[in-house]
Scaffold this motif. Structure first.
Motif, PDB file in Angstrom:
ATOM      1  N   VAL A  44      13.657  -0.855  -9.570  1.00  0.00           N
ATOM      2  CA  VAL A  44      13.736  -0.893  -8.101  1.00  0.00           C
ATOM      3  C   VAL A  44      12.397  -1.311  -7.509  1.00  0.00           C
ATOM      4  CG1 VAL A  44      14.068   0.484  -6.025  1.00  0.00           C
ATOM      5  CG2 VAL A  44      15.582   0.813  -7.981  1.00  0.00           C
ATOM      6  N   HIS A  45      11.279  -0.763  -8.040  1.00  0.00           N
ATOM      7  CA  HIS A  45       9.963  -1.091  -7.493  1.00  0.00           C
ATOM      8  C   HIS A  45       9.637  -2.563  -7.703  1.00  0.00           C
ATOM      9  CE1 HIS A  45       5.400  -1.119  -7.718  1.00  0.00           C
ATOM     10  NE2 HIS A  45       5.684  -0.817  -6.469  1.00  0.00           N
ATOM     11  N   THR A  46       9.906  -3.067  -8.907  1.00  0.00           N
ATOM     12  CA  THR A  46       9.614  -4.470  -9.193  1.00  0.00           C
ATOM     13  C   THR A  46      10.413  -5.393  -8.288  1.00  0.00           C
ATOM     14  OG1 THR A  46       9.122  -3.941 -11.503  1.00  0.00           O
ATOM     15  CG2 THR A  46       9.662  -6.238 -10.986  1.00  0.00           C
ATOM     16  N   ARG A  47      11.698  -5.130  -8.144  1.00  0.00           N
ATOM     17  CA  ARG A  47      12.538  -5.985  -7.298  1.00  0.00           C
ATOM     18  C   ARG A  47      12.169  -5.831  -5.819  1.00  0.00           C
ATOM     19  NH1 ARG A  47      18.349  -4.857 -10.401  1.00  0.00           N
ATOM     20  NH2 ARG A  47      17.832  -6.074 -12.269  1.00  0.00           N
ATOM     21  N   SER A  48      11.782  -4.635  -5.395  1.00  0.00           N
ATOM     22  CA  SER A  48      11.396  -4.420  -3.991  1.00  0.00           C
ATOM     23  C   SER A  48      10.156  -5.223  -3.638  1.00  0.00           C
ATOM     24  CB  SER A  48      11.142  -2.929  -3.727  1.00  0.00           C
ATOM     25  OG  SER A  48      12.337  -2.199  -3.761  1.00  0.00           O
ATOM     26  N   ARG A  49       9.196  -5.305  -4.568  1.00  0.00           N
ATOM     27  CA  ARG A  49       7.992  -6.106  -4.309  1.00  0.00           C
ATOM     28  C   ARG A  49       8.354  -7.570  -4.069  1.00  0.00           C
ATOM     29  NH1 ARG A  49       4.126  -4.765  -9.255  1.00  0.00           N
ATOM     30  NH2 ARG A  49       2.737  -6.211  -8.143  1.00  0.00           N
ATOM     31  N   THR A  50       9.371  -8.039  -4.798  1.00  0.00           N
ATOM     32  CA  THR A  50       9.803  -9.433  -4.637  1.00  0.00           C
ATOM     33  C   THR A  50      10.564  -9.624  -3.328  1.00  0.00           C
ATOM     34  OG1 THR A  50       9.946  -9.700  -7.036  1.00  0.00           O
ATOM     35  CG2 THR A  50      11.153 -11.289  -5.679  1.00  0.00           C
ATOM     36  N   VAL A  51      11.463  -8.673  -3.045  1.00  0.00           N
ATOM     37  CA  VAL A  51      12.350  -8.826  -1.882  1.00  0.00           C
ATOM     38  C   VAL A  51      11.635  -8.471  -0.582  1.00  0.00           C
ATOM     39  CG1 VAL A  51      14.460  -7.974  -0.792  1.00  0.00           C
ATOM     40  CG2 VAL A  51      14.418  -8.420  -3.262  1.00  0.00           C
ATOM     41  N   HIS A  52      10.885  -7.366  -0.599  1.00  0.00           N
ATOM     42  CA  HIS A  52      10.318  -6.843   0.654  1.00  0.00           C
ATOM     43  C   HIS A  52       8.819  -7.090   0.810  1.00  0.00           C
ATOM     44  CE1 HIS A  52      14.114  -4.889   1.352  1.00  0.00           C
ATOM     45  NE2 HIS A  52      14.018  -4.163   0.248  1.00  0.00           N
ATOM     46  N   GLY A  53       8.090  -7.197  -0.300  1.00  0.00           N
ATOM     47  CA  GLY A  53       6.646  -7.338  -0.204  1.00  0.00           C
ATOM     48  C   GLY A  53       5.925  -6.078  -0.658  1.00  0.00           C
ATOM     49  N   GLU A  54       4.640  -6.238  -1.008  1.00  0.00           N
ATOM     50  CA  GLU A  54       3.860  -5.150  -1.610  1.00  0.00           C
ATOM     51  C   GLU A  54       3.687  -3.954  -0.693  1.00  0.00           C
ATOM     52  OE1 GLU A  54       2.105  -3.605  -4.878  1.00  0.00           O
ATOM     53  OE2 GLU A  54       2.490  -5.773  -4.844  1.00  0.00           O
ATOM     54  N   ARG A  55       3.490  -4.181   0.615  1.00  0.00           N
ATOM     55  CA  ARG A  55       3.143  -3.089   1.537  1.00  0.00           C
ATOM     56  C   ARG A  55       4.327  -2.639   2.381  1.00  0.00           C
ATOM     57  NH1 ARG A  55      -1.868  -1.039   0.750  1.00  0.00           N
ATOM     58  NH2 ARG A  55      -2.360  -0.887   2.971  1.00  0.00           N
ATOM     59  N   ASP A  56       5.495  -3.169   2.119  1.00  0.00           N
ATOM     60  CA  ASP A  56       6.672  -2.769   2.895  1.00  0.00           C
ATOM     61  C   ASP A  56       7.008  -1.303   2.615  1.00  0.00           C
ATOM     62  OD1 ASP A  56       9.169  -4.072   4.462  1.00  0.00           O
ATOM     63  OD2 ASP A  56       9.894  -2.535   3.068  1.00  0.00           O
ATOM     64  N   PRO A  57       7.429  -0.554   3.654  1.00  0.00           N
ATOM     65  CA  PRO A  57       7.778   0.857   3.428  1.00  0.00           C
ATOM     66  C   PRO A  57       8.799   1.062   2.316  1.00  0.00           C
ATOM     67  CG  PRO A  57       7.615   0.423   5.775  1.00  0.00           C
ATOM     68  CD  PRO A  57       7.487  -0.905   5.086  1.00  0.00           C
ATOM     69  N   LYS A  58       9.756   0.149   2.159  1.00  0.00           N
ATOM     70  CA  LYS A  58      10.758   0.314   1.097  1.00  0.00           C
ATOM     71  C   LYS A  58      10.112   0.203  -0.277  1.00  0.00           C
ATOM     72  CE  LYS A  58      14.683  -1.470   3.807  1.00  0.00           C
ATOM     73  NZ  LYS A  58      13.914  -1.846   5.010  1.00  0.00           N
ATOM     74  N   THR A  59       9.143  -0.701  -0.421  1.00  0.00           N
ATOM     75  CA  THR A  59       8.424  -0.836  -1.696  1.00  0.00           C
ATOM     76  C   THR A  59       7.589   0.409  -1.967  1.00  0.00           C
ATOM     77  OG1 THR A  59       8.328  -3.222  -1.348  1.00  0.00           O
ATOM     78  CG2 THR A  59       6.857  -2.292  -3.002  1.00  0.00           C
ATOM     79  N   LEU A  60       6.976   0.939  -0.934  1.00  0.00           N
ATOM     80  CA  LEU A  60       6.185   2.170  -1.100  1.00  0.00           C
ATOM     81  C   LEU A  60       7.088   3.351  -1.443  1.00  0.00           C
ATOM     82  CD1 LEU A  60       3.664   1.727   1.857  1.00  0.00           C
ATOM     83  CD2 LEU A  60       3.272   1.292  -0.584  1.00  0.00           C
ATOM     84  N   ASP A  61       8.291   3.374  -0.876  1.00  0.00           N
ATOM     85  CA  ASP A  61       9.252   4.423  -1.250  1.00  0.00           C
ATOM     86  C   ASP A  61       9.561   4.341  -2.745  1.00  0.00           C
ATOM     87  OD1 ASP A  61       9.367   5.184   1.372  1.00  0.00           O
ATOM     88  OD2 ASP A  61      11.310   4.243   1.791  1.00  0.00           O
ATOM     89  N   ALA A  62       9.778   3.120  -3.218  1.00  0.00           N
ATOM     90  CA  ALA A  62      10.100   2.942  -4.641  1.00  0.00           C
ATOM     91  C   ALA A  62       8.940   3.379  -5.525  1.00  0.00           C
ATOM     92  CB  ALA A  62      10.454   1.474  -4.902  1.00  0.00           C
ATOM     93  N   LEU A  63       7.705   3.079  -5.113  1.00  0.00           N
ATOM     94  CA  LEU A  63       6.541   3.500  -5.894  1.00  0.00           C
ATOM     95  C   LEU A  63       6.402   5.017  -5.898  1.00  0.00           C
ATOM     96  CD1 LEU A  63       4.110   2.572  -7.548  1.00  0.00           C
ATOM     97  CD2 LEU A  63       2.804   2.385  -5.407  1.00  0.00           C
ATOM     98  N   HIS A  64       6.692   5.642  -4.773  1.00  0.00           N
ATOM     99  CA  HIS A  64       6.657   7.105  -4.696  1.00  0.00           C
ATOM    100  C   HIS A  64       7.674   7.717  -5.664  1.00  0.00           C
ATOM    101  CE1 HIS A  64       7.739  11.099  -3.128  1.00  0.00           C
ATOM    102  NE2 HIS A  64       6.488  11.160  -2.711  1.00  0.00           N
ATOM    103  N   ASN A  65       8.853   7.158  -5.682  1.00  0.00           N
ATOM    104  CA  ASN A  65       9.887   7.676  -6.586  1.00  0.00           C
ATOM    105  C   ASN A  65       9.492   7.478  -8.053  1.00  0.00           C
ATOM    106  OD1 ASN A  65      11.516   8.422  -4.416  1.00  0.00           O
ATOM    107  ND2 ASN A  65      12.559   6.443  -4.359  1.00  0.00           N
ATOM    108  N   LEU A  66       8.863   6.365  -8.352  1.00  0.00           N
ATOM    109  CA  LEU A  66       8.394   6.117  -9.710  1.00  0.00           C
ATOM    110  C   LEU A  66       7.349   7.155 -10.110  1.00  0.00           C
ATOM    111  CD1 LEU A  66       8.403   4.243 -12.198  1.00  0.00           C
ATOM    112  CD2 LEU A  66       6.656   2.842 -11.049  1.00  0.00           C
ATOM    113  N   ALA A  67       6.470   7.513  -9.171  1.00  0.00           N
ATOM    114  CA  ALA A  67       5.460   8.534  -9.446  1.00  0.00           C
ATOM    115  C   ALA A  67       6.100   9.887  -9.721  1.00  0.00           C
ATOM    116  CB  ALA A  67       4.501   8.635  -8.263  1.00  0.00           C
ATOM    117  N   ALA A  68       7.172  10.205  -9.003  1.00  0.00           N
ATOM    118  CA  ALA A  68       7.845  11.492  -9.211  1.00  0.00           C
ATOM    119  C   ALA A  68       8.388  11.600 -10.635  1.00  0.00           C
ATOM    120  CB  ALA A  68       8.968  11.664  -8.192  1.00  0.00           C
ATOM    121  N   SER A  69       8.984  10.543 -11.147  1.00  0.00           N
ATOM    122  CA  SER A  69       9.495  10.577 -12.519  1.00  0.00           C
ATOM    123  C   SER A  69       8.354  10.599 -13.527  1.00  0.00           C
ATOM    124  CB  SER A  69      10.399   9.364 -12.769  1.00  0.00           C
ATOM    125  OG  SER A  69      11.614   9.506 -12.066  1.00  0.00           O
ATOM    126  N   THR A  70       7.273   9.920 -13.216  1.00  0.00           N
ATOM    127  CA  THR A  70       6.107   9.950 -14.101  1.00  0.00           C
ATOM    128  C   THR A  70       5.581  11.377 -14.229  1.00  0.00           C
ATOM    129  OG1 THR A  70       5.527   7.690 -13.432  1.00  0.00           O
ATOM    130  CG2 THR A  70       3.788   9.018 -14.467  1.00  0.00           C
TER     131      THR A  70
END
Length: 947
Positions: free
Chosen positions: A734-760
């Motif tokens: 989700v994070h990789t595709r969000s960076r492509t679709v929405h951009g690096e600093r888009d809130p949706k991309t940041l949401d995906a990175l936050h979720n990735l951190a939670a699983s980490t």
């Protein structure tokens, strides 16, 4: 000496008396004139004419009063019956206050009455020797002694009262205000001499009277004349629902109060309001008033009956410097309002009624004066009716005073019917005459005046924004905005001229101009209006205009600009008859929810679904969507069982109508999954999310934003079910595709990175998770702001993955205080943060013991756990730091918060009061923890009131 009405000198004493008491007045004036000041006889003004013919007080008498430095009133049962005595008293008392700050220049001499019967009470407090036990010489000697001690300034030297500092905006004076000379001081007495223990000892007064007797005008006039006593300003609160009758509830009143507070805070330019919820705005407003430390007047206009005491108390002025003045139609009783001093407003006195009736047309001779007096009598000296009759007299076709007298003396069937409908809102025995005057006045409106009052009759009897009426006219007639503005202004000018409406704000005032139409006028017009087709068209225009105003809040935060619109929305929603009305109701529900008013949102969703079911049937697409909204409303209030039932029924119904792959159906299905997860059925929620993702991927594509959102939801639920490795893989995609679709600093991309951190973090790599969460937090601060709820969520994640307890506590404390201000104490996110903060503040074994005692399956499991943790922490700090330490006071705040989450009656109000006072004293009121304590204090007071 004795002065007649032609003497133009300065005077030591103006002698005020009723002509019928002249036999008693003359010898007293003789004695006064024999007294000396610095060797010079007292100069006494006495008017010898009998003003029984209702002439105006002559210029020479007015000048004599203005040039006198004291007033002595011969007070008998006849005094207050005299219009002239009342007017002289009012002038002298007002001038005395503005000269010296007291009323000592005005002295009563009793004549066959008691000091306890003197009105206003302010006058009775200036006691002279009792004439029943003292000689006239001794009595007059006391008067003369007080005159000698009085400064040489005259009543006419008193400075004019300054204009009040009105909030939210300056009000227009009312030309129909007459009389009420003594009542003005009775209001002042009640506000300054009556501190009701039942209302926390704060000054409260109630002006009570029938509709149309001038309660609002009296309150506003009091504010004008006593403005110097309230340098902190005058705050006017309206629209609490007296017109809603049985539909009025405490929640509606508290919600309306919140709207007013937001408006006041804006008008006073209270800093830092952006993004704050209502409790936080109230706290900021209260702090602002507290820093000013100035007395202010808090007017609650037209309060409905049946409010409980706790709700009433929430309406009182929010700080100790406030004086609360209530206007209401309802007398005090066990069921209504037994709090505060009461000022009962009855009919106008004869002189005031005559003055008001002849304000447009003057009587030509004594015969017309007698006819005018008879008209006022037939109207029961009812203020609204007399003002309306005054406007009628300006119409040449009315036939003057005699013609109007004949008309109201023989009311027709329509007037009798209207009077029966108005019922107890009119004085007994005068209803039909008053109804006749009201009907005749409405009949003489021009087209524009009739049209604006027709629109007003479709809306609530609360302030009417001019822009709203212009929009209704433009939509109804397809006219240009400039034409609609001219039409509305001309219509209101006609209505104001006939005393059927009035402007609340002057034309030159900045911002939205407001008008008001009394409920008696609106009810009369509804009764007389036969233009059903036109009413229907105007109602549709109002629906469209209000809907557009509410829809603007979707793209920008204009919610607080809708303060004057929401009561009119409520009025239109009383009868939901079309899809347009249902849409308006849905928009209103959304606005309430986004304002943080969960109860208001749920109430709206309930009404919306009921109306849609009745109008369209239970299986209609719109009805099913309203059912889903009702489920959201229940979820906002924490009732997940009811929420799941509504959402599931809505999803199944929509699927049957639209098919499983429809976007609306998938949204409804996603809502079901949310509640399944909220109730702990994680496996079922995971399966629902998985199926939604598969459909989205098949119907759309793997990079469509809706597909990414569906995969994100599925990944989160997979993690909640324990498969953190698979969850991290999905979240990485989700994070990789969000960076492509929405951009690096888009809130949706940041949401995906936050979720990735939670699983980490769940996989045990806390350091890597911490670095990711710090990265997300910093980016969200730049993109969304430091107090955005998403920023706070990632900040909490960074806290719980931090390497040191000190760093974690610092981040959690900051997040907790910000959530209190932004989301409010009752929000689930705030509660979760409180629990996390308490867990990090205690040893692990203490946390484990508390969790063992709490039942997470119970509806209030988090609140109970928070209470156990907070109680343990507080007890530890009392032992280690002492009861008065700042850290202990903070823990006491958290304990009060946790107890109030479990409901009223657990002494949370006492705890927070003590903690807030202690923190303010120890840290100062501007300190972050002090501000947090005040937010909690406001919220806890509302919890206790709602219980």
């Amino acid at each position: 000496m004795r002065a007649d009405t032609e003497d133009r000198g300065d005077y030591d004493v103006f002698f005020c008396y009723s002509w019928k008491d002249k036999a008693r007045a003359d010898p007293l004036v003789e004695l006064l004139a024999a007294e000396r000041v610095d060797g010079t006889p007292l100069r006494v003004f006495q008017d010898h004419r009998a003003l029984e013919d209702y002439d105006q007080i002559s210029a020479s008498v007015q000048e004599g009063l203005r040039r006198s430095r004291c007033l002595v009133v011969l007070f008998s049962e006849r005094t207050l019956r005299s219009h002239y005595c009342r007017a002289e008293l009012r002038y002298a008392l007002s001038a005395a206050r503005r000269l010296d700050g007291t009323t000592q220049r005005v002295m009563p001499i009793l004549h066959r009455t008691e000091y306890e019967d003197v009105r206003p009470q302010t006058l009775g407090a200036v006691r002279l020797p009792d004439p029943r036990t003292s000689s006239d010489e001794h009595l007059i000697g006391s008067v003369a002694a007080r005159v000698r001690r009085t400064g040489n300034r005259r009543f006419g030297d008193a400075p004019e009262p300054g204009a009040p500092d009105w909030h939210p905006s300056p009000l227009v004076g009312n030309r129909a205000f007459r009389g009420r000379d003594v009542e003005l001081f009775e209001v002042h007495d009640a506000l300054h001499a009556y501190h009701d223990p039942g209302s926390g000892g704060v000054p409260v007064a109630r002006i009570v009277g029938l509709g149309g007797q001038g309660k609002t005008m009296l309150a506003e006039q009091y504010a004008r004349e006593f403005a110097a006593d309230y340098p902190g300003g005058v705050f006017v609160l309206r629209g609490f629902g007296s017109h809603l009758a049985g539909r009025t509830v405490g929640h509606h009143v508290r919600s309306r109060l919140g709207e007013h507070i937001e408006e006041f805070a804006g008008s006073m330019n209270v800093p830092g309001l952006e993004g704050l919820d209502r409790p936080a705005v109230l706290n900021a407003f209260r702090e602002h008033l507290g820093r000013r430390k100035q007395p202010y007047l808090w007017i609650i206009d037209d309060l409905p009956s049946g409010l409980d005491e706790k709700t009433f108390q929430t309406l009182l002025a929010p700080t100790a410097a406030g004086h609360t003045l209530v206007t209401t139609r309802y007398r005090s009783s066990a069921e209504e309002y037994p709090w505060g001093g009461e000022v009962l407003l009855g009919e106008l006195d004869e002189g005031a009624a005559l003055s008001l009736l002849t304000s447009h047309v003057r009587p030509a001779d004594g015969e017309e004066v007698r006819s005018a007096l008879a008209v006022a009598e037939k109207l029961g000296h009812h203020a609204q009716a007399v003002a309306v009759a005054a406007g009628l007299l300006a119409d040449p076709d009315q036939g003057g005073f005699d013609g109007l007298l004949d008309a109201i003396a023989a009311p027709g069937p329509d007037a009798v019917e209207l009077a029966s409908r108005l019922g107890r809102d009119l004085p007994t025995g005068y209803g039909a005459s008053i109804a006749t005057a009201m009907l005749r006045s409405i009949d003489r409106l021009d087209h524009r005046g009739h049209e604006v009052l027709r629109i007003a009759s479709l809306l609530a009897p609360t302030p009417l924004p001019q822009h709203l009426l212009e929009g209704v006219v433009a939509r109804s007639d397809d006219g240009a905005p400039s034409e609609a503005r001219a039409f509305v202004e001309a219509g209101f000018a006609d209505a104001v001229d006939k005393s059927l409406a009035r402007a609340l704000l002057p034309a030159s005032a900045a911002g939205e101009r407001l008008w008001t139409v009394h409920t008696l006028v609106s009810r009369t017009l509804r009764f007389a209006d036969t233009g059903d087709t036109r009413r229907s068209r105007l109602r549709q225009g109002a629906l469209e205009e209000l809907t557009e105003a509410l829809e603007q809040s979707k793209t920008r935060f204009v919610h607080r600009l809708l303060t004057h619109h929401l009561p009119h929305v409520q009025e239109l929603l009383t009868s939901m008859e079309s899809e347009d009305v249902l849409h308006l109701a849905n928009e209103a529900s959304r606005v309430y929810a986004e304002l943080g008013d969960g109860r208001g949102a749920l109430d709206q969703f309930e009404r919306l679904h009921t109306a849609s079911s009745r109008l369209l049937g239970p299986h209609h697409e719109i009805t099913l969507k309203t059912l889903a909204g009702l489920g959201v409303g229940y979820g906002l209030m924490g009732d997940h069982v009811a929420a799941l039932a509504c959402k599931r029924a809505a999803y199944e119904g929509l699927a049957a109508v639209l098919g499983e792959h429809d976007s609306e159906v998938l949204i409804a299905r996603n809502n079901v999954a949310v509640t399944l997860s909220d109730t702990g059925d994680l496996a079922a929620a995971r399966d629902e999310y998985a199926e939604i993702y598969r459909i989205r991927r098949r119907v759309l594509n793997v990079q469509h934003p809706d597909t990414l959102m569906a995969l994100n939801n599925y990944a989160i639920e997979v993690g909640r079910c324990g498969n953190h490795r698979l969850a991290r893989r999905f979240k990485g995609i989700v994070h990789t595709r969000s960076r492509t679709v929405h951009g690096e600093r888009d809130p949706k991309t940041l949401d995906a990175l936050h979720n990735l951190a939670a699983s980490t973090a769940a996989l045990g790599d806390r350091a890597a998770a911490h670095d990711l969460l710090v990265q997300v937090t910093e980016a969200r601060r730049e993109v969304l702001g430091s107090d955005h709820v998403d920023t706070l969520t990632s900040q909490e994640g960074a806290a719980v993955t931090a390497a040191s307890r000190a760093e974690a506590l610092s981040l959690l404390q900051d997040a907790y205080r910000l959530r209190l201000a932004v989301q409010g104490p009752a929000h689930p996110d705030t509660v979760r943060t409180l629990v996390t903060l308490l867990e990090w503040s205690l040893p692990r074994e203490a946390v484990a013991a508390a969790r063992a005692r709490a039942d997470p399956g119970e509806p209030e499991g988090d609140a109970v756990l928070a209470g156990l943790l907070a109680m343990d922490l507080h007890e530890r700090l009392v032992t280690e730091r002492g009861a008065d330490h700042a850290e202990t006071a903070v823990a006491r705040c958290q304990l009060a918060h946790a107890l109030a989450l479990q409901g009223p009656g657990l002494n949370a109000d006492l705890l927070i009061e003590d903690a807030a006072d202690g923190l303010a004293e120890e840290l100062g009121r501007a300190a972050p923890w002090s501000r947090g304590a005040e937010i909690l204090k406001t919220w806890i007071q509302d919890v206790e009131a709602s219980g």
